[in-house]
Design a protein around this motif. Structure first.
Motif, PDB file in Angstrom:
ATOM      1  N   LYS A 185       1.123  -1.117  -0.072  1.00 28.24           N
ATOM      2  CA  LYS A 185       0.389   0.328  -0.218  1.00 28.24           C
ATOM      3  C   LYS A 185       0.682   1.074  -0.152  1.00 28.24           C
ATOM      4  O   LYS A 185       0.684   2.115  -0.989  1.00 28.24           O
ATOM      5  CB  LYS A 185      -1.546   0.224   0.836  1.00 28.24           C
ATOM      6  N   SER A 186       1.957   1.305   0.016  1.00 20.79           N
ATOM      7  CA  SER A 186       3.203   2.106   0.313  1.00 20.79           C
ATOM      8  C   SER A 186       3.198   3.669  -0.562  1.00 20.79           C
ATOM      9  O   SER A 186       3.447   4.054  -0.720  1.00 20.79           O
ATOM     10  CB  SER A 186       3.980   2.205   1.860  1.00 20.79           C
ATOM     11  N   LEU A 187       3.038   2.067  -1.759  1.00 21.87           N
ATOM     12  CA  LEU A 187       3.875   2.571  -3.012  1.00 21.87           C
ATOM     13  C   LEU A 187       1.934   3.267  -3.625  1.00 21.87           C
ATOM     14  O   LEU A 187       3.120   3.937  -4.365  1.00 21.87           O
ATOM     15  CB  LEU A 187       4.013   0.761  -4.024  1.00 21.87           C
ATOM     16  N   ILE A 188       1.133   2.872  -3.233  1.00 22.37           N
ATOM     17  CA  ILE A 188       0.213   3.588  -4.266  1.00 22.37           C
ATOM     18  C   ILE A 188       0.310   4.630  -3.716  1.00 22.37           C
ATOM     19  O   ILE A 188       0.069   5.296  -4.394  1.00 22.37           O
ATOM     20  CB  ILE A 188      -0.954   2.082  -4.170  1.00 22.37           C
ATOM     21  N   GLU A 189      -0.003   4.825  -2.326  1.00 26.03           N
ATOM     22  CA  GLU A 189      -0.427   5.858  -1.774  1.00 26.03           C
ATOM     23  C   GLU A 189       1.057   7.296  -1.678  1.00 26.03           C
ATOM     24  O   GLU A 189       0.986   8.206  -1.666  1.00 26.03           O
ATOM     25  CB  GLU A 189       0.550   5.736  -0.040  1.00 26.03           C
ATOM     26  N   ALA A 190       2.207   6.287  -1.878  1.00 19.90           N
ATOM     27  CA  ALA A 190       3.508   7.931  -2.605  1.00 19.90           C
ATOM     28  C   ALA A 190       3.230   8.032  -3.398  1.00 19.90           C
ATOM     29  O   ALA A 190       3.004   9.116  -3.932  1.00 19.90           O
ATOM     30  CB  ALA A 190       4.822   6.856  -2.578  1.00 19.90           C
ATOM     31  N   ALA A 191       2.565   6.783  -4.718  1.00 24.23           N
ATOM     32  CA  ALA A 191       2.197   7.888  -6.263  1.00 24.23           C
ATOM     33  C   ALA A 191       1.051   8.206  -6.360  1.00 24.23           C
ATOM     34  O   ALA A 191       1.200   9.122  -7.266  1.00 24.23           O
ATOM     35  CB  ALA A 191       2.523   5.533  -6.985  1.00 24.23           C
ATOM     36  N   GLN A 192      -0.102   8.273  -5.692  1.00 26.31           N
ATOM     37  CA  GLN A 192      -1.243   9.231  -5.576  1.00 26.31           C
ATOM     38  C   GLN A 192      -0.170  10.504  -4.840  1.00 26.31           C
ATOM     39  O   GLN A 192      -1.136  11.241  -5.421  1.00 26.31           O
ATOM     40  CB  GLN A 192      -2.149   8.098  -4.328  1.00 26.31           C
ATOM     41  N   ILE A 193       0.383  10.486  -3.542  1.00 28.75           N
ATOM     42  CA  ILE A 193       0.867  12.025  -3.258  1.00 28.75           C
ATOM     43  C   ILE A 193       1.373  12.722  -4.269  1.00 28.75           C
ATOM     44  O   ILE A 193       1.373  13.271  -4.474  1.00 28.75           O
ATOM     45  CB  ILE A 193       2.193  11.150  -2.252  1.00 28.75           C
ATOM     46  N   ASP A 194       2.041  11.727  -5.769  1.00 24.93           N
ATOM     47  CA  ASP A 194       2.523  12.166  -6.075  1.00 24.93           C
ATOM     48  C   ASP A 194       1.928  13.033  -7.969  1.00 24.93           C
ATOM     49  O   ASP A 194       2.679  13.827  -8.942  1.00 24.93           O
ATOM     50  CB  ASP A 194       4.132  11.448  -6.798  1.00 24.93           C
ATOM     51  N   GLY A 195       0.456  12.243  -7.268  1.00 21.80           N
ATOM     52  CA  GLY A 195      -0.244  12.982  -8.270  1.00 21.80           C
ATOM     53  C   GLY A 195      -0.635  11.768  -9.195  1.00 21.80           C
ATOM     54  O   GLY A 195      -0.997  12.146 -10.519  1.00 21.80           O
ATOM     55  N   ALA A 196      -0.116  10.423  -9.001  1.00 18.05           N
ATOM     56  CA  ALA A 196      -0.408   9.984 -10.198  1.00 18.05           C
ATOM     57  C   ALA A 196      -1.830   9.662 -10.264  1.00 18.05           C
ATOM     58  O   ALA A 196      -2.468   9.371  -8.858  1.00 18.05           O
ATOM     59  CB  ALA A 196       0.602   8.698 -10.103  1.00 18.05           C
ATOM     60  N   SER A 197      -2.466   9.363 -11.155  1.00 17.66           N
ATOM     61  CA  SER A 197      -3.608   9.323 -11.718  1.00 17.66           C
ATOM     62  C   SER A 197      -3.824   7.906 -11.222  1.00 17.66           C
ATOM     63  O   SER A 197      -2.960   6.884 -11.255  1.00 17.66           O
ATOM     64  CB  SER A 197      -4.335   9.982 -12.980  1.00 17.66           C
ATOM     65  N   ARG A 198      -5.350   6.917 -10.916  1.00 15.28           N
ATOM     66  CA  ARG A 198      -5.288   6.143 -10.806  1.00 15.28           C
ATOM     67  C   ARG A 198      -5.639   4.764 -11.636  1.00 15.28           C
ATOM     68  O   ARG A 198      -5.048   3.888 -11.782  1.00 15.28           O
ATOM     69  CB  ARG A 198      -7.119   5.785 -10.763  1.00 15.28           C
ATOM     70  N   GLY A 199      -5.257   5.086 -13.462  1.00 14.28           N
ATOM     71  CA  GLY A 199      -5.215   4.559 -13.968  1.00 14.28           C
ATOM     72  C   GLY A 199      -3.453   4.073 -14.454  1.00 14.28           C
ATOM     73  O   GLY A 199      -2.715   3.431 -14.752  1.00 14.28           O
TER      74      GLY A 199
END
Length: 293
Positions: A185-199
């Motif tokens: 989950k940490s990788l997903i959360e880090a990507a979301q914080i960096d502005g990555a979209s769900r896709g």
């Protein structure tokens, strides 16, 4: 030292011996016998099996268009079955790993079709296509339900594909759910914080990390698709006009209905070699794309 080796050998015989013996009797010996019979004209009844060499194999490739047609049907069916089953299984897994109140119930609902036997499932869907769809079509007027699903080559092909995907997508869903739950989950959360979209998260993080599950699911789907038999037998019996006859059903008819076990064994050996090569290539190709966290 000798006593230690003897003890280890005895332990191996006790724990591995029974399973190895069963594998030898149930798999290895029948395979070798089938390989031998593929070079004979044995009819499955007589005690004598005349040696014919490669005549069966030559006949298959030069004078047996039914086998080649069944092989072409199996290849087309495998391509569609593997893609659709894995895509649907992954979509279901992706949705059912979200926070849904009914996700456990839905997982059960989608998995249950795989538990039903292929023969029974084929007869159930035969009734649905013939009686159920026609009744729905008469009540609603929708042309989709009025199609002769088991009456033409095109619709019968898609009928087999639909039932196969419906039966097996739930099983692959379970494998994908297990893999998706192990994505950090940490990788997903880090990507979301960096502005990555769900896709972007799905393409760049989730899919690469579930590639081991993709390897397993592709292997299973390819194996199921190529070995299609019971569903094919009960749903269409290879019809109409053998347009939906799978390789496994063709081998069965050759050996048990025509009583040419030698020819049937030769077809089975060819079938085994092709499936083994495709499975090995698939595993190697997908293994290369696996990543480690």
């Amino acid at each position: 030292m000798n006593s230690k080796k003897s003890s280890q050998l005895l332990q191996q015989l006790i724990f591995v011996g029974p399973s190895a013996l069963c594998f030898l009797v149930i798999v290895v010996v029948p395979f070798l016998l089938g390989l031998y019979y593929s070079f004979t004209d044995w009819n499955g009844v007589s005690r004598h099996a005349g040696w014919v060499g490669f005549r069966n194999y030559i006949h298959i490739f030069t004078e047996d268009p039914a086998f080649l047609n069944s092989f072409w049907f199996t290849v087309k069916f495998t391509v569609l079955g593997v893609i659709l089953t894995n895509v649907l299984g992954f979509i279901l897994a992706y949705v059912l790993t979200r926070s849904l109140l009914t996700r456990n119930a839905l997982r059960t609902v989608f998995f249950v079709p795989h538990v039903i036997g292929g023969l029974l499932l084929g007869f159930i869907w035969q009734f649905i296509f013939v009686k159920g769809f026609s009744s729905v079509g008469a009540a609603t007027g929708l042309s989709f339900f009025k199609l002769p699903w088991l009456g033409t080559e095109a619709t019968a092909f898609w009928a087999v594909v639909i039932v196969f995907v419906w039966q097996n997508a739930g099983y692959l869903m379970v494998i994908y759910i297990s893999s998706l739950n192990n994505v950090p989950k940490s990788l997903i959360e880090a990507a979301q914080i960096d502005g990555a979209s769900r896709g972007q998260v799905l393409r760049k993080i989730t899919v690469p990390l579930v590639m081991p599950a993709v390897t397993v699911c592709l292997f299973l789907a390819i194996s199921w698709s190529f070995k299609l038999f019971d569903l094919n037998l009960s749903l269409t019996k290879g019809g109409p006009f053998k347009s939906t006859e799978s390789v496994a059903l063709n081998i069965y008819n050759e050996a048990f209905n025509i009583s040419r076990f030698g020819m049937g064994s030769a077809k089975a050996i060819i079938f085994f070699i092709v499936v083994a090569l495709i499975s090995i290539l698939q595993v190697r190709a997908t293994k290369r794309k696996e990543v480690e966290v």
